[in-house]
Scaffold this active site. Structure first.
Site, mmCIF file in Angstrom:
data_model
loop_
_atom_site.group_PDB
_atom_site.id
_atom_site.type_symbol
_atom_site.label_atom_id
_atom_site.label_comp_id
_atom_site.label_asym_id
_atom_site.label_seq_id
_atom_site.Cartn_x
_atom_site.Cartn_y
_atom_site.Cartn_z
ATOM 1 N N CYS A 91 38.378 27.605 45.748
ATOM 2 C CA CYS A 91 38.231 26.172 46.000
ATOM 3 C C CYS A 91 38.044 25.896 47.493
ATOM 4 O O CYS A 91 37.042 26.292 48.069
ATOM 5 C CB CYS A 91 39.423 25.419 45.415
ATOM 6 S SG CYS A 91 39.128 23.662 45.153
ATOM 7 N N HIS A 117 38.849 27.048 39.639
ATOM 8 C CA HIS A 117 40.183 27.654 39.568
ATOM 9 C C HIS A 117 40.254 28.664 38.428
ATOM 10 O O HIS A 117 40.499 28.296 37.277
ATOM 11 C CB HIS A 117 41.254 26.573 39.387
ATOM 12 C CG HIS A 117 41.581 25.844 40.645
ATOM 13 N ND1 HIS A 117 42.517 26.299 41.552
ATOM 14 C CD2 HIS A 117 41.085 24.707 41.171
ATOM 15 C CE1 HIS A 117 42.597 25.460 42.574
ATOM 16 N NE2 HIS A 117 41.726 24.494 42.360
ATOM 17 N N GLU A 167 42.543 30.676 37.668
ATOM 18 C CA GLU A 167 43.892 30.802 37.083
ATOM 19 C C GLU A 167 44.109 29.847 35.917
ATOM 20 O O GLU A 167 45.062 30.001 35.148
ATOM 21 C CB GLU A 167 44.963 30.586 38.158
ATOM 22 C CG GLU A 167 45.136 29.161 38.634
ATOM 23 C CD GLU A 167 44.101 28.699 39.635
ATOM 24 O OE1 GLU A 167 44.210 27.555 40.090
ATOM 25 O OE2 GLU A 167 43.180 29.481 39.966
#
Length: 358
Positions: free
Chosen positions: A243, A325, A327
């Protein structure tokens, strides 16, 4: 009903139902995520912003601390069509103003048409439209928050996974989500989380196998120390970023970044991998993007909707970054293998960078 006023840039004032009292100001943005409100509210990337949920009901599965991405709520205020008592009690406990009974379709349309904008909020028994307009008048542009990194970063180095015997990661904390750290620790890495303004000496003392630049709020150009760190270590140490981290890496290597009209915030952003021709769904939260990658980075993934860069790889050095992202907290888990790819760069057999001769 507690009075609540939302003053938008340009002077238009909306009236809603006050659910948590207080005044606030910040950049008004929206997320299309239909789940994961706890993760969104504790994401440091929302610092100095007012978050509008486009999904009509927020709070319907309660509030559980194990889902938090940090130790506090980061948006300055919250707007929604309907907020449950569970979530408004949580917001009130952290002094975060909240307004519902708004036509959030109208709010989202205003942001899409006019871009992310300054906003003022006033909620309470005795507040007036003028109180919200006063907050609006005091609101700063996001790029003017030059010290925003200090608001979300650790003050001193914190080590996670000390008992792990895998790779050593120096993670520069510009507002890192906890799940990024967890994703690395789960893969047997020892993660040293350093302040956003860490020095070259701080990083060198760790002798990292990987330099990792985290997500975070604000304008990447304001993270001068992190930019300098990337520049100092990219020759000899593999570099990764997520990001804001992708933007910082680009800034360090001669690329440029720019503010987007209203950004990407949600859990269903489609990303095309240019090598495999495969589309994956991703979680995103950013208002800036890489405009030009420069000569030392190549674009490997793009957003299907607007062609903005979603993945960068190093041309000469070991670099891998993602604008989204991987994750996936909250969101799809299509790209969790990013963390395996990052740690694989620590293997000398996989490295392209050749240290300069003494």
């Amino acid at each position: 009903m507690t009075a609540a006023y939302v003053a938008l840039e340009g002077g238009h004032v909306l009236e809603g139902r006050g659910r948590a009292s207080g005044t606030a100001r910040g950049e008004l943005v929206f997320t299309t995520a239909y789940t994961g409100y706890e993760e969104s509210l504790t994401d440091p990337s929302y610092e100095e912003q007012i978050l509008t949920f486009s999904y009509p009901l927020i709070g319907n599965y309660g509030v559980r601390e194990e889902r938090f991405e940090s130790d506090r709520i980061h948006p300055r205020a919250v707007l929604a069509k309907e907020l449950t008592d569970d979530i408004t009690e949580w917001l009130e406990s952290e002094d975060v103003p909240a307004v519902d009974h708004l036509d959030t379709r109208e709010v989202v349309t205003d942001i899409r048409d006019g871009g992310a904008m300054k906003c003022g909020i006033a909620v309470g028994d005795d507040v007036t439209e003028e109180d919200a307009l006063e907050q609006l008048e005091q609101c700063k542009a996001m790029s003017d928050h030059t010290e925003i990194g200090a608001q979300v970063s650790v003050d001193e180095t914190v080590v996670h996974g000390e008992d792990n015997d895998g790779d050593t990661v120096a993670l520069v904390d510009c507002g890192a989500k906890g799940s990024i750290i967890d994703s690395l620790v789960e893969r047997n890495a020892t993660v040293h989380v350093l302040p956003h303004d860490a020095t070259e000496e701080d990083v060198a003392a760790i002798e990292p196998d990987i330099l990792f630049i985290s997500n975070g709020p604000g304008d990447p150009a304001n993270y001068e120390e992190a930019i300098d760190i990337v520049d100092a270590f990219v020759e000899d140490t593999p570099v990764a970023g997520i990001c804001l981290g992708q933007q910082i890496v680009a800034e360090a290597l001669g690329g440029t970044t720019e503010k987007m009209t209203f950004g990407h915030r949600g859990v269903n952003q489609p990303v095309l991998d240019l090598e495999s021709d495969r589309v994956v769904m991703t979680t995103q939260n950013h208002g800036y993007t890489v405009a030009e990658p420069g000569d030392y980075l190549e674009v490997t993934q793009i957003n299907v909707n607007d062609d903005t860069p979603e993945g960068l790889d190093g041309v000469e050095h070991d670099i891998i970054t993602r604008q989204y992202h991987p994750e996936a907290n909250p969101g799809p888990q299509d790209t969790l293998d990013f963390f395996d790819d990052v740690l694989a760069m620590a293997d000398p057999q996989n490295q392209r960078a050749v240290p300069a001769d003494d």
